[in-house]
Write an enzyme that holds these catalytic residues in place. Structure first.
Site, PDB file in Angstrom:
ATOM      1  N   VAL A 265     -19.609 -26.093  88.398  1.00  0.00           N
ATOM      2  CA  VAL A 265     -18.194 -26.360  88.669  1.00  0.00           C
ATOM      3  C   VAL A 265     -17.409 -25.048  88.634  1.00  0.00           C
ATOM      4  O   VAL A 265     -17.579 -24.231  87.734  1.00  0.00           O
ATOM      5  CB  VAL A 265     -17.616 -27.335  87.615  1.00  0.00           C
ATOM      6  CG1 VAL A 265     -16.112 -27.503  87.784  1.00  0.00           C
ATOM      7  CG2 VAL A 265     -18.322 -28.678  87.694  1.00  0.00           C
ATOM      8  N   CYS A 266     -16.562 -24.871  89.635  1.00  0.00           N
ATOM      9  CA  CYS A 266     -15.702 -23.693  89.713  1.00  0.00           C
ATOM     10  C   CYS A 266     -14.255 -24.189  89.648  1.00  0.00           C
ATOM     11  O   CYS A 266     -13.720 -24.710  90.622  1.00  0.00           O
ATOM     12  CB  CYS A 266     -15.952 -22.937  91.018  1.00  0.00           C
ATOM     13  SG  CYS A 266     -14.926 -21.477  91.200  1.00  0.00           S
ATOM     14  N   ILE A 267     -13.674 -24.043  88.468  1.00  0.00           N
ATOM     15  CA  ILE A 267     -12.296 -24.477  88.251  1.00  0.00           C
ATOM     16  C   ILE A 267     -11.641 -23.435  87.343  1.00  0.00           C
ATOM     17  O   ILE A 267     -12.296 -22.881  86.448  1.00  0.00           O
ATOM     18  CB  ILE A 267     -12.266 -25.906  87.652  1.00  0.00           C
ATOM     19  CG1 ILE A 267     -10.853 -26.482  87.604  1.00  0.00           C
ATOM     20  CG2 ILE A 267     -12.959 -25.970  86.327  1.00  0.00           C
ATOM     21  CD1 ILE A 267     -10.809 -27.963  87.232  1.00  0.00           C
TER      22      ILE A 267
ATOM     23  N   ASN B 185     -15.054 -27.299  95.275  1.00  0.00           N
ATOM     24  CA  ASN B 185     -15.017 -26.532  94.033  1.00  0.00           C
ATOM     25  C   ASN B 185     -16.269 -26.701  93.176  1.00  0.00           C
ATOM     26  O   ASN B 185     -16.252 -26.414  91.985  1.00  0.00           O
ATOM     27  CB  ASN B 185     -13.770 -26.900  93.229  1.00  0.00           C
ATOM     28  CG  ASN B 185     -12.515 -26.761  94.075  1.00  0.00           C
ATOM     29  OD1 ASN B 185     -11.844 -27.747  94.336  1.00  0.00           O
ATOM     30  ND2 ASN B 185     -12.222 -25.564  94.550  1.00  0.00           N
TER      31      ASN B 185
END
Length: 166
Positions: A88-90, A81
């Protein structure tokens, strides 16, 4: 005149200084800019990231808290992620409302109630439990699923490098 975002971020910084949270530290990159924070996340215990010190920059938009900040690791992080550039990919950092791709519920996306603390705690949780169903780093997700030993080795190298940067 100070903006709502400016005042809110100053309050969150003051709160974190008065009541530090286990697992991370945060402060301003430059005392004159409350919209850019330096964050250090301690690798969570009992994970591949344990023992690491992962630095990141959290950048807040002028309309915070109506829009989410972005967070980008400046320390190497091998994770499904985290994009290869460190971003950051959240879900909670995705713009509010319905997901145009249909992967996330609106309730999983950004909401103005989130704070620096809740964001960083979500990212610490992400380190412990990667979401390999909609990865930012497809190669890391594939390794997480199919070759956990190789994934662990790459994360261990990141942990070692983060320790050397202290």
């Amino acid at each position: 005149m100070a903006s709502q975002a400016n005042l809110l971020l100053q309050k969150q910084l003051k709160d974190l200084c008065k009541n530090p949270v286990d697992g991370f530290s945060a402060g301003l990159v430059d005392d004159s800019n409350v919209f850019e924070w330096s964050v250090t996340i301690v690798g969570p215990p009992d994970t591949f990231y344990e023992g690491g010190f992962f630095n990141a920059i959290m950048s807040f938009p002028p309309d915070y808290p109506n829009s989410p900040p972005t967070m980008k690791f400046t320390t190497d992080v091998w994770h499904p992620n985290v994009y290869t550039d460190g971003t950051v990919c959240i879900s909670i950092l995705h713009p509010p409302g319905d997901d145009p791709n249909g992967y996330e519920l609106a309730s999983e996306r950004w909401m103005p109630i989130h704070t620096v603390e809740s964001i960083v705690l979500s990212i610490i949780s992400m380190l412990s439990s990667p979401n390999d169903e909609s990865p930012a780093n497809v190669e890391a997700a594939k390794e997480w699923r199919e070759n956990r030993d190789e994934f662990r080795k790459k994360v261990s190298r990141c942990v070692r490098r983060s320790q050397e940067m202290l």
